[in-house]
Design a protein around this motif. Sequence first.
Motif, PDB file in Angstrom:
ATOM      1  N   VAL A   2       0.854  -1.187   0.000  1.00 41.40           N
ATOM      2  CA  VAL A   2       0.000   0.000   0.000  1.00 41.40           C
ATOM      3  C   VAL A   2       0.886   1.230   0.000  1.00 41.40           C
ATOM      4  N   LEU A   3       0.749   2.042  -1.046  1.00 42.48           N
ATOM      5  CA  LEU A   3       1.565   3.243  -1.160  1.00 42.48           C
ATOM      6  C   LEU A   3       0.804   4.425  -0.581  1.00 42.48           C
ATOM      7  N   TYR A   4       1.510   5.265   0.129  1.00 45.52           N
ATOM      8  CA  TYR A   4       0.848   6.505   0.547  1.00 45.52           C
ATOM      9  C   TYR A   4       1.837   7.657   0.520  1.00 45.52           C
ATOM     10  N   GLY A   5       1.298   8.860   0.381  1.00 52.87           N
ATOM     11  CA  GLY A   5       2.118  10.070   0.377  1.00 52.87           C
ATOM     12  C   GLY A   5       1.404  11.151   1.141  1.00 52.87           C
ATOM     13  N   SER A   6       1.737  12.419   0.857  1.00 54.45           N
ATOM     14  CA  SER A   6       1.039  13.468   1.615  1.00 54.45           C
ATOM     15  C   SER A   6      -0.407  13.616   1.146  1.00 54.45           C
ATOM     16  N   ASN A   7      -0.694  13.191  -0.077  1.00 56.31           N
ATOM     17  CA  ASN A   7      -2.089  13.025  -0.476  1.00 56.31           C
ATOM     18  C   ASN A   7      -2.134  11.985  -1.594  1.00 56.31           C
ATOM     19  N   THR A   8      -3.323  11.738  -2.104  1.00 54.38           N
ATOM     20  CA  THR A   8      -3.443  10.663  -3.086  1.00 54.38           C
ATOM     21  C   THR A   8      -2.693  10.992  -4.377  1.00 54.38           C
ATOM     22  N   ASN A   9      -2.685  12.264  -4.742  1.00 48.98           N
ATOM     23  CA  ASN A   9      -2.004  12.643  -5.985  1.00 48.98           C
ATOM     24  C   ASN A   9      -0.528  12.270  -5.977  1.00 48.98           C
ATOM     25  N   ASP A  10       0.059  12.280  -4.778  1.00 50.68           N
ATOM     26  CA  ASP A  10       1.474  11.945  -4.634  1.00 50.68           C
ATOM     27  C   ASP A  10       1.799  10.536  -5.109  1.00 50.68           C
ATOM     28  N   VAL A  11       0.815   9.674  -5.024  1.00 55.28           N
ATOM     29  CA  VAL A  11       1.065   8.249  -5.232  1.00 55.28           C
ATOM     30  C   VAL A  11       0.829   7.810  -6.675  1.00 55.28           C
ATOM     31  N   THR A  12       0.231   8.698  -7.467  1.00 52.20           N
ATOM     32  CA  THR A  12      -0.117   8.313  -8.839  1.00 52.20           C
ATOM     33  C   THR A  12       1.069   7.749  -9.615  1.00 52.20           C
ATOM     34  N   VAL A  13       2.169   8.503  -9.602  1.00 52.46           N
ATOM     35  CA  VAL A  13       3.318   8.093 -10.412  1.00 52.46           C
ATOM     36  C   VAL A  13       3.928   6.774  -9.939  1.00 52.46           C
ATOM     37  N   PRO A  14       4.287   6.637  -8.644  1.00 56.04           N
ATOM     38  CA  PRO A  14       4.850   5.339  -8.240  1.00 56.04           C
ATOM     39  C   PRO A  14       3.882   4.187  -8.421  1.00 56.04           C
ATOM     40  N   PHE A  15       2.595   4.443  -8.208  1.00 54.93           N
ATOM     41  CA  PHE A  15       1.624   3.363  -8.365  1.00 54.93           C
ATOM     42  C   PHE A  15       1.578   2.870  -9.805  1.00 54.93           C
ATOM     43  N   LEU A  16       1.443   3.827 -10.718  1.00 54.91           N
ATOM     44  CA  LEU A  16       1.349   3.436 -12.128  1.00 54.91           C
ATOM     45  C   LEU A  16       2.605   2.739 -12.605  1.00 54.91           C
ATOM     46  N   LEU A  17       3.734   3.221 -12.111  1.00 47.63           N
ATOM     47  CA  LEU A  17       5.000   2.625 -12.537  1.00 47.63           C
ATOM     48  C   LEU A  17       5.095   1.173 -12.081  1.00 47.63           C
ATOM     49  N   LEU A  18       4.795   0.961 -10.798  1.00 49.35           N
ATOM     50  CA  LEU A  18       4.869  -0.398 -10.262  1.00 49.35           C
ATOM     51  C   LEU A  18       3.849  -1.300 -10.949  1.00 49.35           C
ATOM     52  N   ASN A  19       2.676  -0.739 -11.184  1.00 47.52           N
ATOM     53  CA  ASN A  19       1.640  -1.536 -11.831  1.00 47.52           C
ATOM     54  C   ASN A  19       2.078  -2.002 -13.215  1.00 47.52           C
ATOM     55  N   GLN A  20       2.706  -1.085 -13.948  1.00 45.42           N
ATOM     56  CA  GLN A  20       3.144  -1.441 -15.298  1.00 45.42           C
ATOM     57  C   GLN A  20       4.311  -2.413 -15.265  1.00 45.42           C
ATOM     58  N   LEU A  21       5.087  -2.357 -14.172  1.00 45.18           N
ATOM     59  CA  LEU A  21       6.213  -3.277 -14.072  1.00 45.18           C
ATOM     60  C   LEU A  21       5.782  -4.657 -13.603  1.00 45.18           C
TER      61      LEU A  21
END
Lengths: 205, 218
Positions: A110-129
């Motif tokens: 579960v990824l989290y940051g200071s808000n949800t927008n923060d997590v978009t990039v790492p989430f998408l990257l990991l998902n694609q990998l």
Amino acid sequence: MKELEKTKRISIAAVITILVVLIAVLSYKKPKHLYANNTKSTLETITNSNFFATLEDLKGENLALIDVRNQFEFEKGHLENAINIYTPEILNDENSKILNNLKATNQTIVLYGSNTNDVTVPFLLLNQLGYSNVKMATIKNSYYQNQLITINDTIEKSIADIKEFIDESIKKASVESKPIPVKVVTPKKVITVQKKKKKPAEGGC
Amino acid sequence: MNTTKSVSKRYVFLAAILIVLAGGLVLLPKYQKHEGIEPEELLSKAISPERYISTDILADKLVNQDPSFILIDVREESEYTKYSLPNAINIPLKKLLDEESIPYLNQAQYNVILFSNDNFYADQAWVLCNRLGYKNLKVLKGGINNWYKTIINPPVPTEDMTSLDYELYNTRKAASMFFGVAYPEQFKVDKPIEVKKVAPKKVITVQKKKKKPAEGGC
């Protein structure tokens, strides 16, 4: 004789071919990270499936929390049992090892940051990998008196109806702008005119 | 006879090698899914703040009718019809990679500005398009919500703020009028300030009379 020459040439050609192939194979570096999904299938997953985790979901078992903020923020305050992997460093060897471990042990990341927008990039990257076990936490972190406050975050919620706002403003403006005859009511000065008493006619004929 | 035998043996050997090499090709399709730019490159592009555009800059571009960009709304169609930025094109996130959408996204003529209510969907669209190597993509920072907060309904500066804040407020207010917001004071017809025409001063060159040499005298 002719046959022999022919075979010579063929063997030379073969040796050269094999050399070229060998060089190609040796110089080929396997890329460290490879996409497991193409963009179309990724788009399908992000539009169709639920990959959000609310604050309540974070208490569940068998999940690993990953804080994608920088180290400074992480040390200021973070959720319990969270690991810090700053977004720009998510593809480092060390971090890949951690992520692969989590994947191997079938834990939900579960990824989290200071808000949800923060997590978009790492989430998408990991998902694609190919990390299909990744979720993003829809939470917002802020500080109040040096205390980390975590609340649920809403994503993509429209905060105002702009069209209505504009119409409203026009209506309001046109109402107010009607030339209201401003009556300046000046208090009438009441001047009491002292009536001159008619003097009794003095004398007379 | 002996030579032909050894020759045929060699042929068999060579053929075997080629077959083995051809077999290697079977392993290659594994990498076919590796479409687009490298993950490392994608990451370094995605973390750069360069990919965002602020609402103020966008408002300025729209007011000045900058022809160099197109706006793409990645929200659902229902939301798009309700309100969108002027001249925006609607490509819902689901249809992002459809064939009809590609000509808008993958071109070198215009800069593309993606937006949604926040920048969440727009960011997702940005990541996917960037992996495919599309150029000139930007995301409106804060999306429509921020657009509302800063341009359409800018916060009135309080008295303890600097003159810069007032200046910013005035620009934003002027921009919001451009986008259709009306303010009550707008209608109060100000008396046109009479511009005093300053008549150019006529420069009269006074010809100095040449002193005539004294005529006669004692």
